[in-house]
Design a protein around this motif. Structure first.
Motif, PDB file in Angstrom:
ATOM      1  N   MET A  60      73.769  69.146 -27.408  1.00 31.41           N
ATOM      2  CA  MET A  60      74.970  68.711 -28.285  1.00 31.41           C
ATOM      3  C   MET A  60      74.059  68.072 -29.406  1.00 31.41           C
ATOM      4  O   MET A  60      73.912  67.932 -30.367  1.00 31.41           O
ATOM      5  N   THR A  61      73.208  66.733 -28.980  1.00 31.73           N
ATOM      6  CA  THR A  61      72.584  65.691 -29.840  1.00 31.73           C
ATOM      7  C   THR A  61      71.368  66.260 -30.574  1.00 31.73           C
ATOM      8  O   THR A  61      71.168  65.709 -31.576  1.00 31.73           O
ATOM      9  N   THR A  62      70.762  67.148 -30.028  1.00 33.92           N
ATOM     10  CA  THR A  62      69.441  67.674 -30.798  1.00 33.92           C
ATOM     11  C   THR A  62      69.526  69.265 -31.172  1.00 33.92           C
ATOM     12  O   THR A  62      69.202  69.161 -32.391  1.00 33.92           O
ATOM     13  N   THR A  63      70.043  70.025 -30.501  1.00 31.28           N
ATOM     14  CA  THR A  63      69.747  71.474 -30.927  1.00 31.28           C
ATOM     15  C   THR A  63      71.048  71.744 -31.496  1.00 31.28           C
ATOM     16  O   THR A  63      71.318  72.730 -32.371  1.00 31.28           O
ATOM     17  N   GLY A  64      72.344  71.316 -31.451  1.00 28.50           N
ATOM     18  CA  GLY A  64      73.492  71.557 -32.072  1.00 28.50           C
ATOM     19  C   GLY A  64      74.194  72.733 -31.304  1.00 28.50           C
ATOM     20  O   GLY A  64      74.942  73.445 -31.931  1.00 28.50           O
ATOM     21  N   ALA A  65      73.335  73.144 -30.106  1.00 26.03           N
ATOM     22  CA  ALA A  65      74.038  74.426 -29.439  1.00 26.03           C
ATOM     23  C   ALA A  65      75.388  74.341 -28.750  1.00 26.03           C
ATOM     24  O   ALA A  65      76.111  75.262 -28.792  1.00 26.03           O
ATOM     25  N   VAL A  66      75.779  73.106 -28.528  1.00 25.59           N
ATOM     26  CA  VAL A  66      76.882  72.711 -28.012  1.00 25.59           C
ATOM     27  C   VAL A  66      77.663  71.598 -28.789  1.00 25.59           C
ATOM     28  O   VAL A  66      77.058  70.596 -29.383  1.00 25.59           O
ATOM     29  N   PRO A 118      68.870  63.658 -40.265  1.00 21.73           N
ATOM     30  CA  PRO A 118      69.332  63.306 -38.692  1.00 21.73           C
ATOM     31  C   PRO A 118      69.990  64.506 -37.731  1.00 21.73           C
ATOM     32  O   PRO A 118      70.136  65.417 -38.132  1.00 21.73           O
ATOM     33  N   ARG A 119      69.903  64.042 -36.742  1.00 23.19           N
ATOM     34  CA  ARG A 119      70.293  64.832 -35.643  1.00 23.19           C
ATOM     35  C   ARG A 119      71.791  65.358 -35.812  1.00 23.19           C
ATOM     36  O   ARG A 119      72.551  64.412 -36.190  1.00 23.19           O
ATOM     37  N   PRO A 120      72.193  66.183 -35.114  1.00 21.42           N
ATOM     38  CA  PRO A 120      71.447  67.447 -34.578  1.00 21.42           C
ATOM     39  C   PRO A 120      70.675  68.323 -35.325  1.00 21.42           C
ATOM     40  O   PRO A 120      70.989  68.470 -36.564  1.00 21.42           O
ATOM     41  N   TRP A 121      69.564  68.629 -35.003  1.00 20.70           N
ATOM     42  CA  TRP A 121      68.703  69.269 -35.861  1.00 20.70           C
ATOM     43  C   TRP A 121      68.898  70.636 -35.779  1.00 20.70           C
ATOM     44  O   TRP A 121      68.169  71.454 -36.436  1.00 20.70           O
ATOM     45  N   HIS A 122      69.541  71.381 -34.853  1.00 19.88           N
ATOM     46  CA  HIS A 122      69.851  72.816 -34.860  1.00 19.88           C
ATOM     47  C   HIS A 122      68.763  73.598 -34.740  1.00 19.88           C
ATOM     48  O   HIS A 122      68.368  74.617 -35.511  1.00 19.88           O
TER      49      HIS A 122
END
Length: 102
Positions: free
Chosen positions: A23-29, A93-97
């Motif tokens: 969630m916080t870094t990749t934005g996958a969740v 800024p995060r998420p970086w996707h």
């Protein structure tokens, strides 16, 4: 033969951080999906005092993994560089996707 790479052995926080950084870094969740996960698990690891340290270790691991593969796969070089830029504070800024490697 079985692959035990994802078998949880050790502190549960290490495994929970993987879902949190999705969630916080990749934005996958999405935040809603993460909240549902936390409700089912009963814990939000992002509130734990050691979260930043373990999240940083996971992010570094994900970045070096991308760099390792980018060395022989030119199509992954931009993603590896993007991850390095993110960790060095040269991205939005995060998420970086981050995109999935492999």
């Amino acid at each position: 033969m079985l692959d035990f790479e994802r078998a949880p052995v050790g502190p549960p926080e290490w495994d929970l951080v993987s879902t949190a950084i999705a969630m916080t870094t990749t934005g996958a969740v999405t935040p809603a999906e993460y909240a549902e996960f936390c409700g089912a698990d009963g814990t939000d690891v992002t509130e734990w005092e050691g979260y930043e340290l373990l999240a940083g270790a996971h992010e570094l691991r994900m970045t070096t993994y991308a760099a390792q593969h980018a060395a022989t796969r030119p199509e992954w070089r931009a993603e590896a560089q993007y991850r390095v830029d993110c960790l060095r504070g040269r991205a939005e800024p995060r998420p970086w996707h981050w995109k999935r490697i492999m």
